[in-house]
Design an enzyme around this catalytic site. Structure first.
Site, PDB file in Angstrom:
ATOM      1  N   ARG A  91      48.538  80.231  21.122  1.00 29.47           N
ATOM      2  CA  ARG A  91      49.640  79.318  21.453  1.00 29.47           C
ATOM      3  C   ARG A  91      50.729  79.362  20.370  1.00 29.47           C
ATOM      4  O   ARG A  91      50.456  79.202  19.196  1.00 29.47           O
ATOM      5  CB  ARG A  91      49.082  77.893  21.562  1.00 29.47           C
ATOM      6  CG  ARG A  91      50.115  76.810  21.744  1.00 29.47           C
ATOM      7  CD  ARG A  91      50.741  76.848  23.108  1.00 29.47           C
ATOM      8  NE  ARG A  91      51.616  75.679  23.321  1.00 29.47           N
ATOM      9  CZ  ARG A  91      52.548  75.598  24.254  1.00 29.47           C
ATOM     10  NH1 ARG A  91      52.729  76.602  25.080  1.00 29.47           N
ATOM     11  NH2 ARG A  91      53.270  74.517  24.395  1.00 29.47           N
ATOM     12  N   GLU A 133      19.615  57.348  24.476  1.00 28.50           N
ATOM     13  CA  GLU A 133      18.492  57.655  23.570  1.00 28.50           C
ATOM     14  C   GLU A 133      18.530  56.722  22.367  1.00 28.50           C
ATOM     15  O   GLU A 133      18.113  57.079  21.275  1.00 28.50           O
ATOM     16  CB  GLU A 133      18.560  59.128  23.090  1.00 28.50           C
ATOM     17  CG  GLU A 133      18.512  60.144  24.202  1.00 28.50           C
ATOM     18  CD  GLU A 133      17.139  60.765  24.430  1.00 28.50           C
ATOM     19  OE1 GLU A 133      16.187  60.429  23.702  1.00 28.50           O
ATOM     20  OE2 GLU A 133      17.004  61.576  25.354  1.00 28.50           O
ATOM     21  N   GLU A 173      24.313  52.501  17.082  1.00 26.57           N
ATOM     22  CA  GLU A 173      24.088  51.269  16.334  1.00 26.57           C
ATOM     23  C   GLU A 173      22.594  51.062  16.106  1.00 26.57           C
ATOM     24  O   GLU A 173      22.152  50.697  15.011  1.00 26.57           O
ATOM     25  CB  GLU A 173      24.670  50.062  17.103  1.00 26.57           C
ATOM     26  CG  GLU A 173      26.203  50.007  17.106  1.00 26.57           C
ATOM     27  CD  GLU A 173      26.850  51.049  18.000  1.00 26.57           C
ATOM     28  OE1 GLU A 173      26.213  51.520  18.963  1.00 26.57           O
ATOM     29  OE2 GLU A 173      28.018  51.400  17.731  1.00 26.57           O
TER      30      GLU A 173
END
Lengths: 254, 352
Positions: free
Chosen positions: B238, B334, B338
């Site tokens: 790009r 899973e 936290e």
């Protein structure tokens, strides 16, 4: 008939890698570059394993000529179903200069030693594109050859082959023992399965040197220079067909 | 026999404007993920990368868009031994280690995160029956699970509301795998189908999660690995302001940070896999650390890779957005990240 097939497998730079020429123009960069089994050799291994599964042959022996790392390539063949391997140890300058003539001498010697009924090779390697080893091996052994095979079937002690040639498809029947080289459409190689990769660890790889086979690997060729292909030049647009003809004449094309 | 054709890869019919096979073939050639592996592990990785590039990557956009659960492809994967990677061979598994498993899921994930994440959950369930089931249960269930003749799922209940109870009809990502509320009403489960002893269930479920966490983190790794490659390729192509984006120092530095975090995540995951394999005392904590760190960092990597694509990153024609969407949930399931912090801090603070 021993029912034994020798399959030649070559370790080459992986087909997906972007090739770079060494700054000194003596060759391409291979250090630290990903290598794998030549795709046409994979097809040859697949064909050999299929023949064994059909019980048309008894044993598949994978052979590779090169340095220690060639054993990885043999292991891949073992994981696909080959029974055992032979590593012909060639390294250093000898390996850099190794070409179809030396390899075919090695394969011919091994074929006699192993009492092989069939030699299966890829039609060419994707690094040098020589397309010579199969043909030379057959000539050295004075065996028939079925090159560019897209279909192989065994019929008693003969082989029916379909070859891909410029004009189309050629059907031939050759005697055994013979050399066959695999073309793209011969089959679609299987993935090694996890259990087969584990089993491959226990299969044997014997190591020999070319001298043990009475082969001299001195090269008769000297590579003078390796360069990148010329950069693609920008084209140009023209307005009319007349302009096109003028430009072509200027460039000496017509 | 499951087969593939390395040479006709770029002839696959594809409606997408990006060529997944060519990008993923370059991924195959990257040796960075192979460093430090045994020859055998490199072989496992190679099969997984090949399978991902040839059998999964070309379809991942379609599976996501049409919400297809790719049964046939997963059965092909099972034929190669991916259905019960760490299940014992006597009941049809491949008998490999946690580290081997992580390497495999990392590679498969480059082909489709959602499908690989499902395969990893299926593997976890098969392992639980293999490890905690009695002889009859192992022989009855494991072979069909390893071959993916039957598909497994893991259901969690909680008093009160939980993610599983909400009818999950429309997900941002993970569209290849159906997640639904499973309601058991007046359902009598025969004692013969109970794993382990009465009261042992919670422990078994939790034990399964340690491996599950490594697996999910490995899936995030694969997505991040693919995204770094996609970003790198985009930067090299790009052009803006008269030169390729790869000449922009900010983007160079960003790419360096992404690659560094990727390698760090990979090392932590592989260390956790070793710890679990060896049943080390720190295994639970380190699996939680690996899950926490890798899912967070890998999401950031994929997100950053999307940013580097500019407007193109937001188009569904480009793969990077699917990686971002698919791994976002890895920071939640899973055990949320936290909860991972709870587990780790508890481990640290309870040491005498």
């Amino acid at each position: 008939m021993s029912g034994r097939v020798l399959v030649g497998v070559k370790r080459v730079i992986d087909y997906a890698v972007k090739i770079r020429v060494k700054p000194d123009n003596t060759g391409v960069v291979t250090d630290g570059v990903k290598h794998s089994m030549n795709p046409f050799c994979e097809i040859a291994v697949e064909e050999a394993v299929k023949l064994k599964e059909k019980k048309l042959i008894k044993e598949v022996v994978a052979v590779s000529c090169g340095p220690q790392q060639s054993q990885e390539t043999i292991r891949t063949a073992l994981a696909m179903g080959a029974d055992r391997g032979i590593h012909v140890d060639v390294s250093g300058k000898d390996y850099e200069n190794l070409g179809p003539l030396q390899v075919s001498k090695i394969l011919a010697a091994l074929a006699k030693q192993e009492d092989a009924q069939l030699i299966l090779l890829g039609k060419q390697a994707i690094d040098d594109d020589c397309n010579q080893t199969g043909q030379m091996t057959a000539a050295l052994l004075d065996w028939p050859q079925g090159t560019f095979a897209s279909e192989v079937s065994l019929e008693g002690d003969k082989i029916n082959l379909v070859r891909e040639i410029d004009g189309g498809l050629e059907h031939i029947k050759i005697n055994t023992p013979a050399v066959i080289t695999a073309d793209l459409r011969l089959n679609t190689p299987r993935y090694a399965t996890l259990p087969n990769i584990m089993k491959a660890k226990k299969k044997k790889i014997a190591t020999v040197k070319p001298a043990d086979l009475g082969v001299d690997v001195t090269s008769r060729l000297e590579v003078l220079k390796v360069e990148e292909p010329p950069q693609r030049q920008a084209g140009m647009k023209v307005e009319t067909v007349e302009d096109l003809v003028v430009k072509l004449k200027e460039a000496g094309r017509v | 026999q499951t087969t593939r054709n390395a040479l006709s890869g770029d002839k696959l019919g594809n409606n997408q404007s990006w060529s997944p096979v060519s990008v993923f073939n370059v991924l195959r050639s990257l040796s960075a993920a192979s460093h430090g592996l045994t020859d055998e592990q490199k072989e496992f990785q190679k099969v997984a990368f090949d399978f991902a590039a040839n059998e999964m990557a070309p379809h991942m956009a379609e599976w996501d868009q049409k919400e297809i659960f790719p049964v046939e492809t997963m059965r092909k994967a099972a034929q190669l031994g991916f259905g019960g990677i760490y299940v014992q061979p006597d009941v049809g598994g491949s008998g490999l280690s946690r580290l081997d498993t992580s390497i495999i899921f990392e590679a498969l994930s480059t082909g489709c995160v959602s499908t690989t994440a499902y395969i990893s959950i299926h593997n976890m369930c098969a392992w639980m029956i293999d490890s905690y089931g009695n002889k009859e249960q192992r022989e009855k269930f494991c072979p069909d699970l390893c071959s993916m003749e039957k598909f497994a799922s893991y259901c969690l209940t909680e008093p009160g509301e939980s993610a599983c109870e909400k009818t999950a009809e429309f997900f941002v990502g993970w569209n290849c795998q159906p997640t639904r509320a499973v309601i058991f009403e007046d359902c009598a489960v025969p004692v013969a189908n109970r794993l382990g002893e009465e009261g042992q269930g919670f422990n078994i479920a939790m034990k399964g999660l340690n491996g599950g966490r490594i697996n999910i983190a490995s899936c995030s790794l694969g997505a991040a690995h693919a995204s770094v490659q996609l970003a790198r390729d985009h930067l090299l192509v790009r052009k803006q302001f008269g030169e390729t984006l790869s000449n922009n120092q900010f983007l160079q530095f960003k790419l360096a940070e992404m690659a560094t975090k990727l390698v760090a995540s990979r090392l932590l995951i592989r260390e956790a896999a070793q710890a679990l394999q060896e049943d080390r005392p720190d295994a639970v904590a380190i699996c939680s650390m690996a899950k926490l760190f890798a899912t967070d960092e890998c999401f950031n990597i994929c997100n950053q890779a999307l940013q580097m694509h500019g407007g193109y990153g937001y188009l569904k024609d480009y793969a990077v957005q699917q990686f971002v969407r698919d791994i976002r949930v890895h920071q939640i399931l899973e055990g949320t990240n936290e909860v991972m912090r709870m587990i780790i801090s508890r481990n640290l603070l309870s040491e005498s």
